[in-house]
Scaffold this motif. Structure first.
Motif, short mmCIF file in Angstrom:
data_model
loop_
_atom_site.label_atom_id
_atom_site.label_comp_id
_atom_site.label_asym_id
_atom_site.label_seq_id
_atom_site.Cartn_x
_atom_site.Cartn_y
_atom_site.Cartn_z
N ARG A 44 1.14 -1.31 0.26
CA ARG A 44 0.08 -0.57 0.52
C ARG A 44 0.63 1.29 -0.02
O ARG A 44 0.82 2.58 -0.91
CB ARG A 44 -0.55 0.24 1.66
CG ARG A 44 -2.33 -0.94 0.96
CD ARG A 44 -2.83 -0.82 1.86
NE ARG A 44 -3.23 -2.35 1.99
CZ ARG A 44 -3.55 -3.54 2.96
NH1 ARG A 44 -3.07 -3.20 4.37
NH2 ARG A 44 -4.21 -4.56 2.64
N ALA A 45 1.62 1.10 0.90
CA ALA A 45 3.00 2.19 0.49
C ALA A 45 3.12 2.93 -0.49
O ALA A 45 3.54 4.10 -1.20
CB ALA A 45 3.89 2.25 2.06
N LEU A 46 4.10 1.63 -1.39
CA LEU A 46 4.35 1.87 -2.28
C LEU A 46 3.46 2.31 -3.72
O LEU A 46 3.79 2.91 -4.47
CB LEU A 46 4.58 0.21 -3.41
CG LEU A 46 6.29 -0.13 -1.96
CD1 LEU A 46 5.91 -1.45 -2.97
CD2 LEU A 46 6.82 0.76 -2.47
N ASN A 47 2.06 1.58 -3.69
CA ASN A 47 0.86 2.35 -4.09
C ASN A 47 0.42 4.02 -4.29
O ASN A 47 0.56 3.85 -5.22
CB ASN A 47 -0.21 1.21 -4.36
CG ASN A 47 -0.50 -0.44 -4.68
OD1 ASN A 47 1.25 -0.78 -5.28
ND2 ASN A 47 -0.68 -1.51 -4.43
N TRP A 48 0.30 4.00 -2.88
CA TRP A 48 -0.10 5.54 -2.67
C TRP A 48 1.50 5.93 -3.35
O TRP A 48 0.80 7.35 -4.04
CB TRP A 48 -0.93 5.78 -1.68
CG TRP A 48 -1.62 4.90 -0.73
CD1 TRP A 48 -2.01 4.12 -0.71
CD2 TRP A 48 -3.01 5.57 -1.43
NE1 TRP A 48 -2.99 3.41 -0.54
CE2 TRP A 48 -4.22 4.26 -1.09
CE3 TRP A 48 -2.99 6.80 -2.75
CZ2 TRP A 48 -5.60 4.57 -1.62
CZ3 TRP A 48 -5.11 7.16 -2.84
CH2 TRP A 48 -5.28 6.25 -2.37
N TYR B 96 14.66 2.78 2.19
CA TYR B 96 14.24 2.39 0.76
C TYR B 96 13.09 4.12 0.41
O TYR B 96 13.15 4.70 -0.12
CB TYR B 96 13.62 1.20 0.28
CG TYR B 96 12.12 1.20 -1.15
CD1 TYR B 96 13.74 2.06 -2.63
CD2 TYR B 96 11.10 1.27 -1.63
CE1 TYR B 96 12.51 1.42 -3.36
CE2 TYR B 96 10.91 1.73 -1.88
CZ TYR B 96 11.44 1.99 -3.36
OH TYR B 96 10.90 1.91 -4.50
N PHE B 97 12.22 3.65 1.61
CA PHE B 97 11.66 5.14 1.48
C PHE B 97 11.90 5.91 2.22
O PHE B 97 11.14 6.91 1.41
CB PHE B 97 10.28 4.35 2.42
CG PHE B 97 9.27 3.73 1.79
CD1 PHE B 97 8.41 3.89 0.92
CD2 PHE B 97 9.48 2.26 1.97
CE1 PHE B 97 7.15 3.94 0.35
CE2 PHE B 97 8.76 1.08 1.18
CZ PHE B 97 7.25 1.34 0.70
N SER C 88 17.48 -0.66 -3.51
CA SER C 88 16.51 -1.59 -3.55
C SER C 88 15.17 -1.16 -4.22
O SER C 88 15.21 0.38 -4.65
CB SER C 88 15.62 -1.68 -2.26
OG SER C 88 15.25 -1.15 -1.49
N SER C 89 14.08 -2.03 -5.18
CA SER C 89 13.35 -1.14 -5.66
C SER C 89 11.72 -1.85 -5.53
O SER C 89 11.42 -2.59 -4.92
CB SER C 89 13.51 -1.92 -7.17
OG SER C 89 13.41 -2.95 -7.25
N SER C 90 10.98 -0.73 -5.31
CA SER C 90 9.47 -1.53 -5.97
C SER C 90 8.77 -2.59 -6.50
O SER C 90 7.98 -3.61 -5.47
CB SER C 90 8.33 -0.44 -5.75
OG SER C 90 8.55 -0.12 -7.80
N ALA C 91 9.14 -3.16 -7.48
CA ALA C 91 9.43 -4.30 -7.74
C ALA C 91 10.02 -5.37 -7.31
O ALA C 91 9.40 -6.88 -6.63
CB ALA C 91 10.54 -4.26 -9.36
#
Lengths: 141, 111
Positions: B31-35, B81-82, B90-93
């Motif tokens: 969810r953190a990545l999506n938003w 990362y965040f 690192s990456s979202s993938a």
């Protein structure tokens, strides 16, 4: 050492070392089979996660369970009420957002390879639409 | 301290397997990545905070004493990362792939 992990004896008595939230009363989940207002959802969101209310929708009966800490809890509640697992889908409702942004299709419980759903979302557009309709039926502005 | 997962914090979290715990942490990270991808940093931050809360509960779980490195490294890498400079590149993938495995495993018994 005589100190327990959860409490410590001080000169002022036995003081719990657990944070305040450990001692709060837990709110029960709710099954929605009648209208619920956006303001009620906003209050639920504000009281727990801040922005979202977790929900599991039964696309066969049109009811949904809301306000659980985990989708799995809401799923279990609906299964206890007679729902079939294949009909249950996890979503998040963001009451402060509008239209399609209000519903997020994202839950571990949606991962069901045996049903052809391999993602955490809802891959079938027809089921997605059904979920939109059910949420729109119960959630009133 | 303001816990968002109240009953989980009271001990129920420890009734879940490590795979289930990591799958639920993954939900919040996803969810953190999506938003973040949708340009909503506030919701992204809130999801990250929920993920960190669940990671904290996992670290406190006495069953994991012998494998804390995985969990503490996970926490460090997520923060890097965040909120950090992404020193670990690192990456979202990568995060989606890492956590999807736990989600899949947690639900693999469901027919």
């Amino acid at each position: 050492m005589f100190e327990s992990r959860s409490a410590v004896f001080t000169g002022f008595g036995l003081i719990s070392r657990r944070p305040l939230c450990y001692r709060r009363r837990y709110r029960a989940m709710k099954i929605v089979d009648t209208s619920i207002t956006l303001d009620e959802l906003k209050a639920m969101a504000g009281d727990r996660f801040g922005d979202l209310v977790k929900a599991v929708v039964d696309v066969a009966t049109g009811v949904m369970a809301i306000d659980g800490e985990l989708h799995a809890d809401e799923e279990a509640l609906l299964l206890e009420q007679g729902s079939r697992q294949t009909d249950l889908w996890g979503i998040n409702i963001y009451p402060e957002l509008a239209d399609k942004d209000r519903i997020e299709f994202d839950s571990i419980i949606n991962i069901r390879p045996s049903q052809g759903n391999r993602s955490r979302g809802v891959d079938d557009p027809a089921i997605k639409e059904k979920i939109f309709q059910i949420v729109a039926r119960w959630v009133k502005e | 301290m303001n816990c968002q997962h109240q009953s989980l914090a009271s001990g129920r979290w420890r009734s879940l397997s490590l795979i289930e715990q990591l799958a639920n942490i993954g939900s919040e990270v996803e969810r953190a990545l999506n938003w973040r991808d949708k340009g909503n940093p506030i919701y992204s931050q809130r999801a990250l905070e929920r993920a960190l809360e669940l990671i904290g509960l996992t670290v406190e779980d006495p069953r994991h004493r012998a494998r804390l490195k995985e969990i503490t490294r996970l926490r460090e890498a997520i923060l890097d990362y965040f909120l950090g400079e992404n020193l670990y590149q690192s990456s979202s993938a990568l995060w989606r792939k890492y956590f999807y495995a736990f989600g899949y495993a947690a639900r693999s018994r469901i027919k």
